[in-house]
Design an enzyme around this catalytic site. Sequence first.
Site, PDB file in Angstrom:
ATOM      1  N   GLU A 283       0.841  -1.197   0.000  1.00 25.81           N
ATOM      2  CA  GLU A 283       0.000   0.000   0.000  1.00 25.81           C
ATOM      3  C   GLU A 283       0.883   1.256   0.000  1.00 25.81           C
ATOM      4  OE1 GLU A 283      -2.265  -0.697   3.510  1.00 25.81           O
ATOM      5  OE2 GLU A 283      -3.088  -2.586   2.739  1.00 25.81           O
TER       6      GLU A 283
ATOM      7  N   LEU B 239      -5.958  -1.552  -0.530  1.00 21.96           N
ATOM      8  CA  LEU B 239      -5.818  -1.685   0.921  1.00 21.96           C
ATOM      9  C   LEU B 239      -6.379  -3.033   1.340  1.00 21.96           C
ATOM     10  CD1 LEU B 239      -6.904   1.893   2.087  1.00 21.96           C
ATOM     11  CD2 LEU B 239      -4.643   1.071   1.422  1.00 21.96           C
ATOM     12  N   ALA B 240      -5.640  -4.081   1.060  1.00 19.25           N
ATOM     13  CA  ALA B 240      -6.090  -5.438   1.341  1.00 19.25           C
ATOM     14  C   ALA B 240      -4.870  -6.318   1.569  1.00 19.25           C
ATOM     15  CB  ALA B 240      -6.934  -5.970   0.181  1.00 19.25           C
ATOM     16  N   GLU B 241      -4.480  -6.452   2.844  1.00 18.96           N
ATOM     17  CA  GLU B 241      -3.257  -7.192   3.158  1.00 18.96           C
ATOM     18  C   GLU B 241      -3.331  -8.649   2.728  1.00 18.96           C
ATOM     19  OE1 GLU B 241      -3.144  -3.470   5.286  1.00 18.96           O
ATOM     20  OE2 GLU B 241      -4.693  -5.034   5.200  1.00 18.96           O
TER      21      GLU B 241
ATOM     22  N   GLN C  44       2.088  -1.974   6.018  1.00 19.75           N
ATOM     23  CA  GLN C  44       2.310  -0.599   6.475  1.00 19.75           C
ATOM     24  C   GLN C  44       2.643  -0.498   7.951  1.00 19.75           C
ATOM     25  OE1 GLN C  44      -0.779   2.224   5.617  1.00 19.75           O
ATOM     26  NE2 GLN C  44       0.102   2.773   3.651  1.00 19.75           N
ATOM     27  N   PHE C  45       1.870  -1.195   8.782  1.00 23.90           N
ATOM     28  CA  PHE C  45       2.113  -1.213  10.224  1.00 23.90           C
ATOM     29  C   PHE C  45       1.930  -2.634  10.730  1.00 23.90           C
ATOM     30  CE2 PHE C  45       1.320   3.296   9.742  1.00 23.90           C
ATOM     31  CZ  PHE C  45       2.158   3.880  10.677  1.00 23.90           C
ATOM     32  N   ASP C  46       2.636  -2.946  11.823  1.00 23.12           N
ATOM     33  CA  ASP C  46       2.594  -4.281  12.406  1.00 23.12           C
ATOM     34  C   ASP C  46       1.176  -4.795  12.639  1.00 23.12           C
ATOM     35  OD1 ASP C  46       2.188  -2.379  14.504  1.00 23.12           O
ATOM     36  OD2 ASP C  46       4.303  -2.504  14.986  1.00 23.12           O
ATOM     37  N   GLY C  47       0.299  -3.938  13.183  1.00 19.87           N
ATOM     38  CA  GLY C  47      -1.055  -4.373  13.497  1.00 19.87           C
ATOM     39  C   GLY C  47      -1.913  -4.623  12.278  1.00 19.87           C
ATOM     40  N   PHE C  48      -1.432  -4.229  11.094  1.00 16.10           N
ATOM     41  CA  PHE C  48      -2.203  -4.450   9.870  1.00 16.10           C
ATOM     42  C   PHE C  48      -1.927  -5.816   9.244  1.00 16.10           C
ATOM     43  CE2 PHE C  48      -2.232   0.407   8.779  1.00 16.10           C
ATOM     44  CZ  PHE C  48      -2.874   0.647   9.991  1.00 16.10           C
TER      45      PHE C  48
ATOM     46  N   HIS D 145      -0.953   0.206  15.690  1.00 17.57           N
ATOM     47  CA  HIS D 145       0.228   0.737  15.016  1.00 17.57           C
ATOM     48  C   HIS D 145       1.519   0.495  15.790  1.00 17.57           C
ATOM     49  CE1 HIS D 145      -2.935   2.836  12.856  1.00 17.57           C
ATOM     50  NE2 HIS D 145      -2.059   3.302  11.985  1.00 17.57           N
TER      51      HIS D 145
END
Length: 345
Positions: free
Chosen positions: A47, A76-78, A100-104, A147
């Site tokens: 992303e 936007l679809a991990e 983008q971020f660990d929690g994603f 995040h």
Amino acid sequence: MAAPVKAPNTNATQSASNVQNLTIGKALNAGLRAAMEADDKVIVLGEDVGKLGGVFRITDGLQKDFGEHRVLDTPLAESGIIGTAVGLAVRGFRPVCEIQFDGFVFPAFDQIVSQLAKLHYRTQGGLKVPVVVRIPFGGGIGSVEHHSESPESLFAHTAGLKVVACSNPVDAYWMIQQAIRCDDPVVFFEPKRFYHSGALKAPVDPSATPDPLFASRVVRQGTAATLVTYGPSVRVCLDAAEAAAEEGTELEVIDLRALSPLDLVPVFESVRRTGRLIAVSEAPPEASITSEIAARVQQECFYSLEAPVLRVTGFDTPYPPAKTEEHFLPDLDRVLHAVDRALDW
């Protein structure tokens, strides 16, 4: 005061003309660029990795130089990012995915543990899936929920995945290239709070000889106790060792670098000399990397231990709001308190 051990081996006969003083973020960018120049099968996707250069600007300039067919801005679809990477990998490409971020990463968890980790085994070695999943991890940036996670234990527990974490610019430059060349899937954790830290800048020599990817390293020698850690906590432990040295206590610091497979031979050797071990990590302690280290050191070094293995970690709670994260994260005082407990045992 004990001198820090130099970070990877270098070839002193090489010219220093190409050496650059880089932050971790710039070193990762340079490492990605070098990998893409060396192999046109290396593709970066995620992303905002293209025109924006990633939310942390780690992929800045890559789409401009290598084109939209090799640096892909995704929806936007991990789950879709990892699923696409699996398909690319079995067709001969070497995808590098940015989360983008660990929690994603959790929407992609099924693709990573059910597909990426198992395809080579499931096909009896018939398929290789050389995918790198880059994940900025850890706290310290004052961000909002999801995040500032430390999910590394989840992936280290999953057979079929390699898991590594860089802590300095030299490792960042070399480890990303080594991970991309690896034929196994690699989950690559990056300490986001130190991406652009000028205090961690270091000379990066493209002509140097790097350490093996899955090897831990003593980054500071000492005799009183051993601190073993990885990622963002390496800096915390080095700062603690500097502070302890001012009072005459020399602490040995080991950077694991690889979380799966764990290279604990240097840890065992260190503990047999110091007799004490403190494992440090931002992740919660339950069923974690630090608990695995404690179990294996107790098994291998039982008669050398002068005190129980201690741990300094985050807590078994969801990551807290930004205003209170300093109470959650291991810091110099908590590490030194654990050292004092071990020495007083």
